[in-house]
Design an enzyme around this catalytic site. Sequence first.
Site, mmCIF file in Angstrom:
data_model
loop_
_atom_site.group_PDB
_atom_site.id
_atom_site.type_symbol
_atom_site.label_atom_id
_atom_site.label_comp_id
_atom_site.label_asym_id
_atom_site.label_seq_id
_atom_site.Cartn_x
_atom_site.Cartn_y
_atom_site.Cartn_z
ATOM 1 N N CYS A 1 4.440 -3.373 6.624
ATOM 2 C CA CYS A 1 5.048 -2.120 6.193
ATOM 3 C C CYS A 1 4.739 -1.028 7.202
ATOM 4 C CB CYS A 1 4.626 -1.751 4.780
ATOM 5 S SG CYS A 1 3.205 -0.720 4.630
ATOM 6 N N LYS B 1 1.874 8.178 -10.015
ATOM 7 C CA LYS B 1 2.634 6.990 -9.593
ATOM 8 C C LYS B 1 1.736 5.758 -9.543
ATOM 9 C CE LYS B 1 3.448 6.226 -5.051
ATOM 10 N NZ LYS B 1 3.061 4.903 -4.528
ATOM 11 N N ASN B 2 0.595 5.872 -8.863
ATOM 12 C CA ASN B 2 -0.229 4.694 -8.624
ATOM 13 C C ASN B 2 -1.053 4.267 -9.836
ATOM 14 O OD1 ASN B 2 0.872 4.494 -6.137
ATOM 15 N ND2 ASN B 2 -0.893 5.325 -5.017
ATOM 16 N N ARG C 1 10.274 8.293 -3.628
ATOM 17 C CA ARG C 1 9.492 7.197 -4.196
ATOM 18 C C ARG C 1 8.255 7.726 -4.909
ATOM 19 N NH1 ARG C 1 7.984 2.799 -0.058
ATOM 20 N NH2 ARG C 1 7.003 2.177 -2.006
ATOM 21 N N ASP D 1 -4.258 8.751 1.197
ATOM 22 C CA ASP D 1 -2.974 9.313 0.745
ATOM 23 C C ASP D 1 -2.900 10.832 0.891
ATOM 24 O OD1 ASP D 1 -2.038 6.819 0.185
ATOM 25 O OD2 ASP D 1 -2.370 6.927 -1.974
ATOM 26 N N ARG E 1 -1.184 -4.742 5.756
ATOM 27 C CA ARG E 1 -1.331 -4.810 4.307
ATOM 28 C C ARG E 1 -1.187 -6.218 3.723
ATOM 29 N NH1 ARG E 1 1.647 0.262 1.648
ATOM 30 N NH2 ARG E 1 0.083 -0.033 0.042
ATOM 31 N N ARG F 1 6.056 -2.566 -2.313
ATOM 32 C CA ARG F 1 4.948 -3.520 -2.227
ATOM 33 C C ARG F 1 4.177 -3.639 -3.537
ATOM 34 N NH1 ARG F 1 3.216 -4.917 2.584
ATOM 35 N NH2 ARG F 1 1.237 -5.386 1.624
HETATM 36 N N1 EPU Z 1 -6.387 -5.457 2.259
HETATM 37 C C1 EPU Z 1 -6.615 -6.696 2.742
HETATM 38 N N2 EPU Z 1 -6.339 -7.780 1.932
HETATM 39 C C2 EPU Z 1 -5.848 -7.639 0.677
HETATM 40 C C3 EPU Z 1 -5.638 -6.351 0.173
HETATM 41 C C4 EPU Z 1 -5.913 -5.257 0.993
HETATM 42 O O1 EPU Z 1 -7.039 -6.874 3.877
HETATM 43 O O2 EPU Z 1 -5.618 -8.655 0.001
HETATM 44 C C5 EPU Z 1 -6.673 -4.264 3.095
HETATM 45 C C6 EPU Z 1 -5.418 -3.461 3.424
HETATM 46 O O3 EPU Z 1 -4.687 -3.986 4.494
HETATM 47 C C7 EPU Z 1 -5.996 -2.096 3.712
HETATM 48 C C8 EPU Z 1 -7.205 -2.027 2.770
HETATM 49 O O4 EPU Z 1 -7.463 -3.367 2.376
HETATM 50 O O5 EPU Z 1 -6.450 -2.022 5.038
HETATM 51 C C9 EPU Z 1 -7.012 -1.188 1.534
HETATM 52 O O6 EPU Z 1 -5.735 -1.409 0.970
HETATM 53 P P1 EPU Z 1 -5.496 -1.450 -0.602
HETATM 54 O O7 EPU Z 1 -5.285 -2.855 -1.017
HETATM 55 O O8 EPU Z 1 -6.545 -0.659 -1.299
HETATM 56 O O9 EPU Z 1 -4.102 -0.690 -0.714
HETATM 57 P P2 EPU Z 1 -3.011 -0.968 -1.809
HETATM 58 O O10 EPU Z 1 -3.669 -1.408 -3.045
HETATM 59 O O11 EPU Z 1 -1.946 -1.826 -1.226
HETATM 60 C C10 EPU Z 1 -3.005 1.406 -2.883
HETATM 61 C C11 EPU Z 1 -2.003 2.491 -3.101
HETATM 62 C C12 EPU Z 1 -1.684 3.151 -1.772
HETATM 63 C C13 EPU Z 1 -2.976 3.715 -1.195
HETATM 64 C C14 EPU Z 1 -4.018 2.599 -1.055
HETATM 65 C C15 EPU Z 1 -5.362 3.081 -0.579
HETATM 66 C C16 EPU Z 1 -0.788 1.700 -5.036
HETATM 67 C C17 EPU Z 1 0.466 1.179 -5.625
HETATM 68 N N3 EPU Z 1 -0.812 1.916 -3.723
HETATM 69 O O12 EPU Z 1 -2.402 0.469 -1.994
HETATM 70 O O13 EPU Z 1 -0.770 4.202 -2.034
HETATM 71 O O14 EPU Z 1 -2.730 4.286 0.061
HETATM 72 O O15 EPU Z 1 -4.200 1.959 -2.335
HETATM 73 O O16 EPU Z 1 -5.873 4.048 -1.433
HETATM 74 O O17 EPU Z 1 -1.749 1.954 -5.752
HETATM 75 C C18 EPU Z 1 0.950 5.737 -1.543
HETATM 76 O O18 EPU Z 1 0.946 6.076 -2.742
HETATM 77 O O19 EPU Z 1 1.582 6.376 -0.659
HETATM 78 C C19 EPU Z 1 0.211 4.547 -1.134
HETATM 79 C C20 EPU Z 1 0.442 3.912 0.016
#
Ligand code: EPU
Length: 419
Positions: free
Chosen positions: A117, A22-23, A398, A306, A122, A93
Site C-alpha cells: 500500500c 474509524k479505526n 475514507r 496517524d 504492511r 486493508r
Molecule cells: N506488521 C507486520 N506484520 C503484521 C502486521 C503488522 O510486520 O502481520 C507491521 C506493519 O508493517 C507496520 C507495523 O507492524 O510496520 C504496525 O502496523 P499495524 O499492524 O499496527 O497497522 P495496522 O493494524 O495495519 C492500524 C490502523 C492504521 C494505523 C496503524 C498504526 C486500522 C484499521 N488501521 O493499521 O491506520 O496507522 O494501525 O497505528 O486500525 C489510518 O487510519 O490512516 C491508518 C493507516
Amino acid sequence: MDKLHIEGGRPLEGEVRISGAKNAALPILAGTLLASEPVAVGNVPHLQDVTTMIELLGRMGVTVTVDERMQVEVDARSLTNAVAPYELVKTMRASILVLGPLLARFGQADVSLPGGCAIGARPVNIHVAGLQAMGAEIAIENGYIRARANRLRGARLVLDTVTVTGTENLMMAATLADGQTVLENAAREPEVVDLAEFLISMGAKIRGAGTDKIIIDGVPRLHGAQYRVQPDRIETGTYLVAGAITGGRVRTLNTRPDHLDAVLAKLQEAGADVVTGVDWIDIDMRGRRPKSTDLRTAPYPAFPTDMQAQFAALNTIADGVSTIIETIFENRFMHMLEMRRLGAEIRLEGNTAIIKGVPQLQAAPVMATDLRASASLVLAGLIAQGRTEIERIYHIDRGYEAIEEKLSGLGASIRRIVG
Ligand code: EPU
C-alpha cells in the site's frame, strides 16, 4: 474525481463535533460476525471505509441495516459465504479484520491478501501465524488466505511486532476459542480497548486490554448487544492542528482528551494553549507563530503515526527546524514531497524528515496519496497564500466525515469540486 479548493489565510474559530472513530468502528463491525444474535452499533462514522466494511458483510450474506443516524444493526446468522474478495480488500486493508471472526465463528475464511500500500509493505504474517498457533490450517492460494479450523484452541502468543489490527484479529478469534489465549506484546491503542469493551458487552471474557498483555478466556457463544463507538482521536487531533496552524481557536466536542496525551503535549510544546474538559479540548494559538517540535512516531501511548503528516504541516510554517522520525511505516512521507510544492523546506533522509519552518506557504495544485497525507495537505492549504487545489481526495473521504462542512463551520474557505 472530486477535488478540494481551499483559499488559505483565515484563522479558524469555533466548535467542531468529533465523529465516531474509524479505526474502532471497523474492527467492531467485523466483530459483529462473532455474535449468535443481532448486534446494534451506534456512533458509526459516515465514511467510505465504513461503507466498504458494510458492503463486505453484505456480500457474505449477513443482514445489515443502517438508519439515518448511522446506527448499524448486523445479524450474522444469515451468513452464506465466508469470503472477503480481492476487489473489496484491495480498496480497504482493514478487511483483513474479518479473518479472525469468520474462522472462530464459522470455521472457515477465505480472505484476499491485502498486498502493498501507499505507506509501506504492511504484511499480515502476525495475524496468520497467531491463528495457526491456535490450531487453524492456513494455506495461501491464488492470492487468498484460506483458513480452516474446527474449533480454535487457546494459545500463548507473543507478537513479534506491535500490531493494531493483528492484536484485534487474534483477540476476536480467541473469544470463541477453546480455553485461554494470552496475547503478549499486544497493541495498547484505545481502539483495541474499544473493541474489547464491545466484545465484553456480547459476553466475551477479556482482561488487560489497554496493556501489552491481553488474556481471553474462550466462551461457546456471544450474544447480541448495543454498543457506541468511541470518538475519533485522530480526527480530533487533526482539527486541533487546524486551529494551531491557522493561528486560531478551536474547540473539539464529543471527544476523549485522555486518548490524546502525546498529541496535546506536542501542541503545547508548539506554543498552543490547551485546555481540556471531560469530553472537549480547546486549543488557542491566536496571535502566535507555532514553534517547531521534534517528534518520533511509535505505538500508543507514544506519538501516533496517524498524526505525523498533520504535525509535518504544522512544522512547515513553525519557527525553527524540526526532525520527524517515522518508525511505524517505511514509506509514510509522500505528503512531504507535495508540501515542498507549496514552498515547504523539507529534507528527507530515510525515515527522517528535517523541516525548516518558513514564514509562509504558497498555494499550488497538490495530490493526496493516502488518508493522513490528504489531511496534512488540507491543513497546509488552510495557510497557503492563494488557492490550493487538492486532487484525489477520495482518500480523505475514507477517514474524515464531512470535512468541508466541519472546516467551513470553523470559518475556512473550502469547497468540493465534484468531478
Ligand atoms: N506488521 C507486520 N506484520 C503484521 C502486521 C503488522 O510486520 O502481520 C507491521 C506493519 O508493517 C507496520 C507495523 O507492524 O510496520 C504496525 O502496523 P499495524 O499492524 O499496527 O497497522 P495496522 O493494524 O495495519 C492500524 C490502523 C492504521 C494505523 C496503524 C498504526 C486500522 C484499521 N488501521 O493499521 O491506520 O496507522 O494501525 O497505528 O486500525 C489510518 O487510519 O490512516 C491508518 C493507516
